[in-house]
Motif scaffolding. Structure first.
Motif, PDB file in Angstrom:
ATOM      1  N   ASN A 133       0.821  -1.209   0.000  1.00  0.00           N
ATOM      2  CA  ASN A 133       0.000   0.000   0.000  1.00  0.00           C
ATOM      3  C   ASN A 133       0.854   1.257   0.000  1.00  0.00           C
ATOM      4  O   ASN A 133       0.506   2.259  -0.630  1.00  0.00           O
ATOM      5  N   LYS A 134       1.975   1.197   0.713  1.00  0.00           N
ATOM      6  CA  LYS A 134       2.877   2.342   0.771  1.00  0.00           C
ATOM      7  C   LYS A 134       3.411   2.642  -0.630  1.00  0.00           C
ATOM      8  O   LYS A 134       3.524   3.815  -1.012  1.00  0.00           O
ATOM      9  N   ALA A 135       3.752   1.585  -1.365  1.00  0.00           N
ATOM     10  CA  ALA A 135       4.278   1.775  -2.726  1.00  0.00           C
ATOM     11  C   ALA A 135       3.241   2.451  -3.618  1.00  0.00           C
ATOM     12  O   ALA A 135       3.589   3.210  -4.527  1.00  0.00           O
ATOM     13  N   LEU A 136       1.963   2.190  -3.346  1.00  0.00           N
ATOM     14  CA  LEU A 136       0.910   2.817  -4.160  1.00  0.00           C
ATOM     15  C   LEU A 136       0.870   4.330  -3.963  1.00  0.00           C
ATOM     16  O   LEU A 136       0.390   5.059  -4.832  1.00  0.00           O
ATOM     17  N   GLU A 137       1.390   4.795  -2.831  1.00  0.00           N
ATOM     18  CA  GLU A 137       1.402   6.244  -2.570  1.00  0.00           C
ATOM     19  C   GLU A 137       2.279   6.986  -3.578  1.00  0.00           C
ATOM     20  O   GLU A 137       2.148   8.202  -3.729  1.00  0.00           O
ATOM     21  N   LEU A 138       3.188   6.266  -4.227  1.00  0.00           N
ATOM     22  CA  LEU A 138       4.051   6.907  -5.235  1.00  0.00           C
ATOM     23  C   LEU A 138       3.227   7.500  -6.366  1.00  0.00           C
ATOM     24  O   LEU A 138       3.635   8.464  -7.007  1.00  0.00           O
ATOM     25  N   GLY A 139       2.078   6.909  -6.618  1.00  0.00           N
ATOM     26  CA  GLY A 139       1.256   7.392  -7.731  1.00  0.00           C
ATOM     27  C   GLY A 139       0.368   8.551  -7.356  1.00  0.00           C
ATOM     28  O   GLY A 139      -0.330   9.096  -8.202  1.00  0.00           O
ATOM     29  N   VAL A 169      10.316   4.694   0.051  1.00  0.00           N
ATOM     30  CA  VAL A 169       9.146   5.166  -0.708  1.00  0.00           C
ATOM     31  C   VAL A 169       8.977   6.668  -0.501  1.00  0.00           C
ATOM     32  O   VAL A 169       8.763   7.427  -1.452  1.00  0.00           O
ATOM     33  N   GLU A 170       9.118   7.086   0.752  1.00  0.00           N
ATOM     34  CA  GLU A 170       8.964   8.509   1.095  1.00  0.00           C
ATOM     35  C   GLU A 170      10.014   9.351   0.359  1.00  0.00           C
ATOM     36  O   GLU A 170       9.686  10.382  -0.230  1.00  0.00           O
ATOM     37  N   SER A 171      11.270   8.894   0.388  1.00  0.00           N
ATOM     38  CA  SER A 171      12.346   9.622  -0.293  1.00  0.00           C
ATOM     39  C   SER A 171      12.091   9.687  -1.790  1.00  0.00           C
ATOM     40  O   SER A 171      12.290  10.731  -2.423  1.00  0.00           O
ATOM     41  N   LEU A 172      11.647   8.570  -2.354  1.00  0.00           N
ATOM     42  CA  LEU A 172      11.390   8.508  -3.788  1.00  0.00           C
ATOM     43  C   LEU A 172      10.255   9.475  -4.157  1.00  0.00           C
ATOM     44  O   LEU A 172      10.309  10.152  -5.178  1.00  0.00           O
ATOM     45  N   ARG A 173       9.263   9.545  -3.295  1.00  0.00           N
ATOM     46  CA  ARG A 173       8.144  10.455  -3.503  1.00  0.00           C
ATOM     47  C   ARG A 173       8.622  11.907  -3.557  1.00  0.00           C
ATOM     48  O   ARG A 173       8.221  12.686  -4.419  1.00  0.00           O
ATOM     49  N   LYS A 174       9.532  12.230  -2.630  1.00  0.00           N
ATOM     50  CA  LYS A 174      10.073  13.595  -2.578  1.00  0.00           C
ATOM     51  C   LYS A 174      10.885  13.888  -3.835  1.00  0.00           C
ATOM     52  O   LYS A 174      10.752  14.966  -4.429  1.00  0.00           O
ATOM     53  N   LYS A 175      11.716  12.931  -4.233  1.00  0.00           N
ATOM     54  CA  LYS A 175      12.560  13.126  -5.423  1.00  0.00           C
ATOM     55  C   LYS A 175      11.695  13.317  -6.664  1.00  0.00           C
ATOM     56  O   LYS A 175      11.941  14.215  -7.486  1.00  0.00           O
ATOM     57  N   ALA A 220      18.807   4.298  -7.284  1.00  0.00           N
ATOM     58  CA  ALA A 220      19.175   3.518  -6.093  1.00  0.00           C
ATOM     59  C   ALA A 220      17.940   3.228  -5.243  1.00  0.00           C
ATOM     60  O   ALA A 220      17.754   2.105  -4.766  1.00  0.00           O
ATOM     61  N   LEU A 221      17.083   4.232  -5.077  1.00  0.00           N
ATOM     62  CA  LEU A 221      15.863   4.045  -4.274  1.00  0.00           C
ATOM     63  C   LEU A 221      14.945   3.023  -4.933  1.00  0.00           C
ATOM     64  O   LEU A 221      14.359   2.168  -4.262  1.00  0.00           O
ATOM     65  N   ASN A 222      14.856   3.126  -6.240  1.00  0.00           N
ATOM     66  CA  ASN A 222      14.025   2.195  -7.000  1.00  0.00           C
ATOM     67  C   ASN A 222      14.490   0.758  -6.787  1.00  0.00           C
ATOM     68  O   ASN A 222      13.694  -0.143  -6.486  1.00  0.00           O
ATOM     69  N   GLN A 223      15.806   0.565  -6.905  1.00  0.00           N
ATOM     70  CA  GLN A 223      16.363  -0.767  -6.723  1.00  0.00           C
ATOM     71  C   GLN A 223      16.223  -1.220  -5.275  1.00  0.00           C
ATOM     72  O   GLN A 223      15.970  -2.387  -4.999  1.00  0.00           O
ATOM     73  N   ASP A 224      16.375  -0.265  -4.358  1.00  0.00           N
ATOM     74  CA  ASP A 224      16.243  -0.569  -2.934  1.00  0.00           C
ATOM     75  C   ASP A 224      14.855  -1.130  -2.633  1.00  0.00           C
ATOM     76  O   ASP A 224      14.716  -2.095  -1.882  1.00  0.00           O
ATOM     77  N   LEU A 225      13.834  -0.548  -3.265  1.00  0.00           N
ATOM     78  CA  LEU A 225      12.470  -1.033  -3.046  1.00  0.00           C
ATOM     79  C   LEU A 225      12.334  -2.484  -3.491  1.00  0.00           C
ATOM     80  O   LEU A 225      11.758  -3.304  -2.775  1.00  0.00           O
ATOM     81  N   SER A 226      12.886  -2.797  -4.651  1.00  0.00           N
ATOM     82  CA  SER A 226      12.700  -4.166  -5.130  1.00  0.00           C
ATOM     83  C   SER A 226      13.536  -5.148  -4.313  1.00  0.00           C
ATOM     84  O   SER A 226      13.124  -6.295  -4.102  1.00  0.00           O
ATOM     85  N   LEU A 227      14.696  -4.708  -3.811  1.00  0.00           N
ATOM     86  CA  LEU A 227      15.510  -5.596  -2.978  1.00  0.00           C
ATOM     87  C   LEU A 227      14.850  -5.824  -1.616  1.00  0.00           C
ATOM     88  O   LEU A 227      14.886  -6.930  -1.074  1.00  0.00           O
TER      89      LEU A 227
END
Lengths: 140, 137
Positions: free
Chosen positions: A133-139, B116-122, B11-18
């Motif tokens: 759900n947190k990942a969905l916040e990206l959108g 996720v939060e950092s990626l959102r900010k970026k 890096a953040l993107n890859q971090d999420l998948s890892l």
């Protein structure tokens, strides 16, 4: 494909296995005084998480993530408790009745363990759900 | 090649998948906490990620050839999954420490949320730039 659904599937196999274990424990406790009953034990085996034939084919999701299944419910081979009851129709020639090899304290401990493991799997599903759900916040 | 996304975003993107993969491995450990003979698995990628990011900053290698060394970016970092050597074997040969797995799961979850939060900010900053500071934000 590694995703959160894989995590949830694996935790679900954990819930299922612990539930079956709980069933054998219930059966053991219910039959603790049933002459001739033998204690049952659920046997756990790790199993690779594979959703579909495609997963098996490309084998991308290696053996590192494994679920669990109850592969067998077998009887405890410990000898039965012999109780002297000469008037019981099930008594043998010496007057002893074969009572189950169930130890209520052991069953209780097993039950608590199954319950805790079940809760741990529920928590794992909760964590996966929250992260998805947190990942969905990206959108947003 | 000009990349829209800077190394931090990648890096953040890859971090999420890892971390997603880490969650899967931990869930597998928890599901098998009572399986005789099961060995707890551990995931490590933090060190590889740090090295990939250091490469970006310290050593500048301009090349279009992805085969050449130095082209390893944070998006190429792979997780290393192995049998946890710190696991203590119980009588049935199982090495899962339930409390430790729960703690690892929570830590992973918090760091995932942080990423996720950092990626959102970026991404927000990128959008701010694209829309010339205005936009429909």
């Amino acid at each position: 494909m590694a995703d959160f659904f894989s995590s949830m599937r694996v935790s679900a196999t954990g819930l299922d296995a612990q539930m079956k274990r709980m069933n054998t424990v219930s059966s053991n406790i219910a039959n603790a005084e049933t002459p001739g009953y033998k204690r049952k034990d659920a046997e756990f085996t790790a199993t690779p998480d594979r959703e579909s034939f495609g997963d098996i084919l490309n084998n991308k999701m290696d053996e590192s993530v494994q679920g669990v299944v109850v592969s067998d419910v077998h009887e405890d081979e410990r000898p039965p408790k012999l109780v002297y009851k000469p008037d019981d129709p099930r008594a043998n020639a010496e007057g002893y009745v074969e009572m189950p090899n169930v130890n209520p304290v052991e069953e209780m401990a097993d039950m608590i363990s199954a319950q805790r493991s079940y809760e741990a799997n529920v928590t794992a599903i909760g964590a996966a759900t929250q992260m998805a759900n947190k990942a969905l916040e990206l959108g947003r | 090649m000009i990349k829209v996304f800077d190394p931090t975003i990648r890096a953040l993107n890859q971090d999420l998948s890892l971390r997603e993969q880490n969650q899967n491995v931990i869930a597998g450990n928890i599901a098998n906490a009572d399986t005789p003979g099961y060995k707890a698995k551990a995931v490590s990628f933090e060190h590889a990620m740090r090295e990939a990011l250091d490469m970006q900053d310290g050593v500048k290698l301009e090349t279009d050839d992805p085969e050449q060394f130095g082209s390893k970016g944070p998006e190429d970092v792979q997780a290393d999954v192995y049998d946890d050597p710190n696991g203590v074997e119980s009588l049935d040969g199982n090495t899962v420490d339930r409390a430790a797995e729960m703690a690892k799961m929570k830590e992973n979850q918090i760091l995932y949320n942080a990423s996720v939060e950092s990626l959102r900010k970026k991404l927000g900053m990128l959008e701010y730039g694209i829309t010339e500071g205005g936009g429909n934000k």
